[in-house]
Design a protein around this motif. Structure first.
Motif, short mmCIF file in Angstrom:
data_model
loop_
_atom_site.label_atom_id
_atom_site.label_comp_id
_atom_site.label_asym_id
_atom_site.label_seq_id
_atom_site.Cartn_x
_atom_site.Cartn_y
_atom_site.Cartn_z
N LEU A 1 0.88 -1.17 0.00
CA LEU A 1 0.00 0.00 0.00
C LEU A 1 0.91 1.22 0.00
O LEU A 1 1.86 1.28 0.78
CB LEU A 1 -0.88 -0.02 1.24
CG LEU A 1 -1.74 1.20 1.52
CD1 LEU A 1 -3.10 0.76 2.04
CD2 LEU A 1 -1.11 2.12 2.53
N THR A 2 0.64 2.17 -0.88
CA THR A 2 1.43 3.40 -0.93
C THR A 2 0.51 4.59 -0.73
O THR A 2 -0.50 4.72 -1.45
CB THR A 2 2.18 3.53 -2.27
OG1 THR A 2 3.03 2.39 -2.43
CG2 THR A 2 3.02 4.79 -2.31
N LEU A 3 0.84 5.43 0.24
CA LEU A 3 0.09 6.65 0.52
C LEU A 3 0.93 7.84 0.06
O LEU A 3 2.10 7.96 0.45
CB LEU A 3 -0.21 6.79 2.01
CG LEU A 3 -1.03 5.69 2.68
CD1 LEU A 3 -1.18 5.99 4.17
CD2 LEU A 3 -2.39 5.55 2.01
N LYS A 4 0.35 8.69 -0.78
CA LYS A 4 1.01 9.92 -1.22
C LYS A 4 0.17 11.10 -0.77
O LYS A 4 -1.07 11.01 -0.74
CB LYS A 4 1.18 9.94 -2.73
CG LYS A 4 2.15 8.88 -3.23
CD LYS A 4 2.35 8.97 -4.72
CE LYS A 4 3.34 7.89 -5.16
NZ LYS A 4 3.51 7.86 -6.61
N ALA A 5 0.82 12.20 -0.45
CA ALA A 5 0.13 13.38 0.04
C ALA A 5 -0.51 14.17 -1.10
O ALA A 5 0.00 14.17 -2.22
CB ALA A 5 1.10 14.28 0.80
N SER A 6 -1.60 14.83 -0.78
CA SER A 6 -2.26 15.74 -1.72
C SER A 6 -1.71 17.14 -1.49
O SER A 6 -1.51 17.56 -0.36
CB SER A 6 -3.76 15.74 -1.47
OG SER A 6 -4.39 16.78 -2.18
N LYS A 7 -1.49 17.86 -2.56
CA LYS A 7 -1.03 19.24 -2.44
C LYS A 7 -2.19 20.17 -2.07
O LYS A 7 -2.00 21.22 -1.48
CB LYS A 7 -0.38 19.71 -3.74
CG LYS A 7 0.89 18.98 -4.08
CD LYS A 7 1.52 19.54 -5.33
CE LYS A 7 2.65 18.78 -5.89
NZ LYS A 7 3.62 18.18 -5.13
N ASN A 8 -3.40 19.77 -2.41
CA ASN A 8 -4.58 20.62 -2.22
C ASN A 8 -5.32 20.39 -0.91
O ASN A 8 -5.92 21.31 -0.37
CB ASN A 8 -5.58 20.41 -3.37
CG ASN A 8 -4.96 20.62 -4.73
OD1 ASN A 8 -3.84 21.08 -4.84
ND2 ASN A 8 -5.69 20.28 -5.77
N LYS A 9 -5.35 19.13 -0.44
CA LYS A 9 -6.14 18.81 0.75
C LYS A 9 -5.24 18.26 1.85
O LYS A 9 -4.75 17.14 1.74
CB LYS A 9 -7.22 17.77 0.41
CG LYS A 9 -8.32 18.31 -0.49
CD LYS A 9 -9.29 17.23 -0.87
CE LYS A 9 -10.24 16.97 0.28
NZ LYS A 9 -11.26 15.98 -0.03
N PRO A 10 -5.02 19.01 2.91
CA PRO A 10 -4.19 18.50 4.01
C PRO A 10 -4.83 17.28 4.67
O PRO A 10 -6.05 17.18 4.76
CB PRO A 10 -4.14 19.66 5.01
CG PRO A 10 -4.77 20.83 4.34
CD PRO A 10 -5.52 20.34 3.15
N GLY A 11 -4.00 16.32 5.07
CA GLY A 11 -4.50 15.12 5.75
C GLY A 11 -5.09 14.10 4.82
O GLY A 11 -5.84 13.23 5.25
N SER A 12 -4.77 14.21 3.52
CA SER A 12 -5.31 13.24 2.57
C SER A 12 -4.37 13.13 1.37
O SER A 12 -3.34 13.78 1.31
CB SER A 12 -6.70 13.66 2.10
OG SER A 12 -6.62 14.86 1.35
N GLY A 13 -4.75 12.27 0.42
CA GLY A 13 -3.93 12.09 -0.77
C GLY A 13 -4.40 10.91 -1.58
O GLY A 13 -5.55 10.49 -1.49
N THR A 14 -3.47 10.36 -2.37
CA THR A 14 -3.80 9.22 -3.21
C THR A 14 -3.25 7.93 -2.61
O THR A 14 -2.22 7.95 -1.92
CB THR A 14 -3.25 9.39 -4.64
OG1 THR A 14 -1.83 9.54 -4.57
CG2 THR A 14 -3.86 10.60 -5.33
#
Length: 163
Positions: free
Chosen positions: A60-73
């Motif tokens: 499982l790979t979690l990447k950060a979102s530039k637009n929404k803090p505390g979330s991503g892809t």
């Protein structure tokens, strides 16, 4: 007769104390991974996780979102397919979607977790597959796990590579 009962009672008490996980940790999660997290930052969560136990072979790979803090892809490999999609996708699937961290509450039993929403290979509804993972941290590692039974070490667990 009292002298015989006391050592026997002490032996039974020692055995029962060790049964939940034979650890001095207050919970089974702490005994096998680390302390359940009340909160977690992006820096503690982003990265690639490898599975162990029932999650052997899963990534499982979690990447950060530039637009929404505390979330991503999120991207997964060999993720368990829920019952609804097994006839189409098989036992596991490779997919992607979005994730967010849900911080714990103020009570002693409200811990943080990662919420997953898969959009590929197709959109899954909540509960159609494993879509919520609890967070534990210990020994310099971050773990994500399926919190099925608080009395045993979680069978489906992943640890973040590199920390």
């Amino acid at each position: 007769m009292t002298r015989v009962r006391l050592p026997a009672a002490a032996a039974v008490l020692a055995l029962l104390t060790c049964l939940p996980g034979c650890s001095s940790a207050p919970t089974a999660v702490e005994g096998c991974m680390g302390k359940q997290a009340v909160g977690a930052t992006l820096g503690q969560l982003i990265g690639t996780y490898r599975g162990e136990g029932d999650a052997e072979g899963v990534t499982l790979t979690l990447k950060a979102s530039k637009n929404k803090p505390g979330s991503g892809t999120v991207t997964v490999h060999d993720w368990p397919t829920g019952d609804w999609y097994q006839s189409e996708l098989g036992e596991t699937f490779d997919g992607s979607g979005i994730w967010s961290v849900v911080q714990g509450g103020t009570s002693a039993t409200e811990f943080a977790h990662v919420s997953l929403s898969f959009t590929a290979p197709e959109r899954f509804l909540n509960g159609d597959t494993l879509d919520s993972l609890s967070i534990a941290q210990g020994n310099g590692r971050t773990y994500l796990y399926a919190d099925d039974d608080p009395d045993v070490c979680p069978a489906f667990r992943l640890w973040r590579q590199g920390g």
